[in-house]
Design an enzyme around this catalytic site. Structure first.
Site, short mmCIF file in Angstrom:
data_model
loop_
_atom_site.label_atom_id
_atom_site.label_comp_id
_atom_site.label_asym_id
_atom_site.label_seq_id
_atom_site.Cartn_x
_atom_site.Cartn_y
_atom_site.Cartn_z
N MET A 81 0.76 -1.30 -0.02
CA MET A 81 0.08 0.06 0.09
C MET A 81 0.82 1.17 0.01
O MET A 81 1.93 1.24 0.36
CB MET A 81 -0.88 -0.03 1.10
CG MET A 81 -1.75 -1.07 1.25
SD MET A 81 -2.93 -1.07 2.73
CE MET A 81 -4.15 0.21 2.35
N HIS A 82 0.22 2.47 -0.25
CA HIS A 82 0.90 3.71 -0.15
C HIS A 82 1.94 4.40 -1.12
O HIS A 82 2.46 5.28 -1.01
CB HIS A 82 1.16 4.03 1.39
CG HIS A 82 0.15 3.69 2.42
ND1 HIS A 82 -1.27 3.59 2.38
CD2 HIS A 82 0.44 2.61 3.48
CE1 HIS A 82 -1.71 3.30 3.48
NE2 HIS A 82 -0.93 2.33 4.14
N ASP A 239 -2.93 -4.94 -0.44
CA ASP A 239 -2.38 -6.17 0.39
C ASP A 239 -3.20 -6.30 1.57
O ASP A 239 -3.58 -7.56 2.00
CB ASP A 239 -0.80 -6.22 0.62
CG ASP A 239 -0.32 -5.01 1.43
OD1 ASP A 239 -1.20 -4.12 1.80
OD2 ASP A 239 0.70 -4.91 1.71
#
Length: 501
Positions: A81-82, A239
């Site tokens: 992520m991110h 995820d």
């Protein structure tokens, strides 16, 4: 027999799973790639490594399985992520991706808070933390302005990978929720947040549901992956959202503990209305019209990896963990806080660092190893406590990742969390969740719940041991005091970390 593929783009490697209609993993293949850390607090990767690694893994998956390319009906993704991937007008990558565990953006987080105040939590359902995407965008805008002027859009890691395979730009809702730019409840990019921080909304890519069909394999991509161009491609999810799907966290009362590089406690939220006052993340689920609450320990499995590489580089993880069964709960009075790279839940603090408390000359490697595992689990327990205090029912917890690979650690989780811990018979984490999204997308099942009923089986349940529970309750109270009593000391040491790489 027909098949689907789940592609899990992780921090250290990409893992591919070939799954049949009964949920059996017919084959798997993994390819690793490097993590770039040019200075303390920085964490980057070259997006091209994700692409070449995925092609290699998919080719090996197909070659080693012997399955015909035409038998693979669908493909979907899970991803870290991110992470920020900036693209120019020709969709070329402008710089290395800045990853979720990069902590350079503290100043930008404070700017976001100053610009939006309580509105940020009301809209994005999350606080401004260094790991999120928006602070990274602002960092590039401020520190690399000429490069930022060339930016036409951004993607997250697995969405960039899907773009390279299909040529279609899109970002799924579960990953978009981790950017700090999404109106989580309304499921659209927030014009208010963009305006407050000076980000052009046109940078934000089109949004799709995790279950949506998202483009088709480009002929060249299909050839490099060893797949048929007719393989259907589905958007996939973050995820943690895919990890929730792959563990069957699809209804109220179901909770997940996932221990990988980072550690996660994740609880299903049916409507996203719970108010955690920013102590936990609230994101869109991979299941349509659902949400999940999540607490994060930044250096969970990473703490164990650090211990091994630093103190026992020639010892396998299996040997390292085998020794802890002879060490009683409490590690002989040794406590560890897993703050090697800062912390996120419940202490959103990029400056805090890890501690061993109570280290004695009589302690050995086995005590330190057990203390690290206990410290990781204590940290995750703090997220469990926040969920319970908000009224969440925790009927049981499904454990996946590194924490599910050792029986002593599984029992430790039951004792520290004070609830039954379930181990899956075939634990494949986010990659299985991605495969399940493809299976439902292909019409094999009516919904994810029906898919989970077929694909996921439980192999063992670990019940809390009353004696160990009492020991850990006492130690947990001591653990809870360490952060406040070391915070100021860690802040004073920040300036001395400049030479670390």
């Amino acid at each position: 027999m027909r098949y689907v593929i789940g592609v899990d783009l992780g921090t250290s490697s990409v893992k591919t799973l070939l799954v049949d209609q009964e949920g059996h993993v017919a084959a798997e293949a993994t390819e690793s790639y490097p993590l770039l850390q040019p200075q303390s607090g920085y964490s980057e990767q070259e997006p091209e490594h994700w692409v070449t690694g995925t092609y290699t893994a998919l080719r090996r998956l197909m070659e080693e399985s012997g399955v015909a390319a035409e038998a693979v009906e669908g493909l979907s993704f899970s991803g870290q992520m991110h992470g920020l991937v900036l693209l120019d007008a020709k969709h070329q990558v402008l710089r290395n991706a800045i990853l979720w565990n990069d902590t350079r953006t503290t100043a930008q987080c404070r700017e976001i808070e100053a610009a939006l105040g309580d509105e940020l939590l009301a809209i994005a359902k999350n606080r401004a933390l260094e790991g999120f995407t928006l602070p990274k965008l602002l960092w590039v805008k401020q520190h690399e302005p000429e490069l930022f002027k060339q930016a036409a859009t951004f993607l997250l890691p697995k969405d960039y990978l899907r773009f390279r395979l299909t040529g279609e730009l899109a970002l799924d809702l579960s990953d978009a929720a981790g950017t700090l730019l999404l109106d989580v409840a309304s499921k659209r990019w927030s014009e208010r947040i963009c305006a407050a921080v000076g980000i052009d909304p046109r940078l934000c890519p089109p949004l799709v549901a995790p279950t949506a069909e998202s483009g088709a394999l480009l002929p060249d991509a299909a050839e490099q992956a060893g797949l048929s161009p007719r393989t259907r491609v589905f958007a996939g999810g973050a995820d943690n959202a895919c990890g929730a799907i792959g563990a069957g966290i699809l209804s109220a009362g179901e909770t997940l503990v996932s221990i990988g590089t980072s550690g996660v406690v994740l609880a299903y939220e049916p409507d996203g209305t719970a108010d955690y006052r920013g102590q936990l993340h609230l994101f869109n689920h991979g299941k349509p019209d659902a949400y999940y609450a999540m607490g994060v320990t930044l250096a969970a499995g990473y703490s164990l990896q650090w211990l091994k590489e630093t103190l026992a580089p020639d010892t396998s993880f299996e040997e390292l963990l085998a020794a802890i069964k002879d060490v009683p709960p409490g590690s002989g009075g040794l406590l560890f806080t897993p703050y090697l790279v800062g912390e996120r839940t419940p202490h959103a603090d990029a400056s805090i660092r890890a501690s061993f408390i109570g280290l004695d000359a009589a302690h050995g490697l086995s005590h330190m190893t057990r203390a690290v595992l206990e410290g990781i689990t204590f940290s995750l327990r703090q997220s469990v406590d926040i969920l319970r205090q908000a009224g969440n029912r925790i009927d049981r917890m499904v454990s996946i990742g590194g924490g599910a690979k050792n029986e002593t650690w599984l029992q430790m989780q039951a004792d520290i969390f004070g609830t039954d811990i379930v181990k899956l018979s075939s634990e494949q984490g986010p990659g299985m969740g991605a495969a399940m999204l493809a299976a439902v997308g292909c019409g094999w099942f009516e919904n994810l719940e029906a898919c989970a009923e077929m694909f996921l089986k439980r192999s063992a349940v670990y019940h809390p041991n009353e004696t160990a529970v009492r020991t850990y309750e006492s130690l947990y109270k001591v653990y809870g005091r360490i952060y406040e009593q070391t915070r100021e000391m860690n802040e004073a040491l920040v300036e001395f970390r400049s030479g670390l790489t």
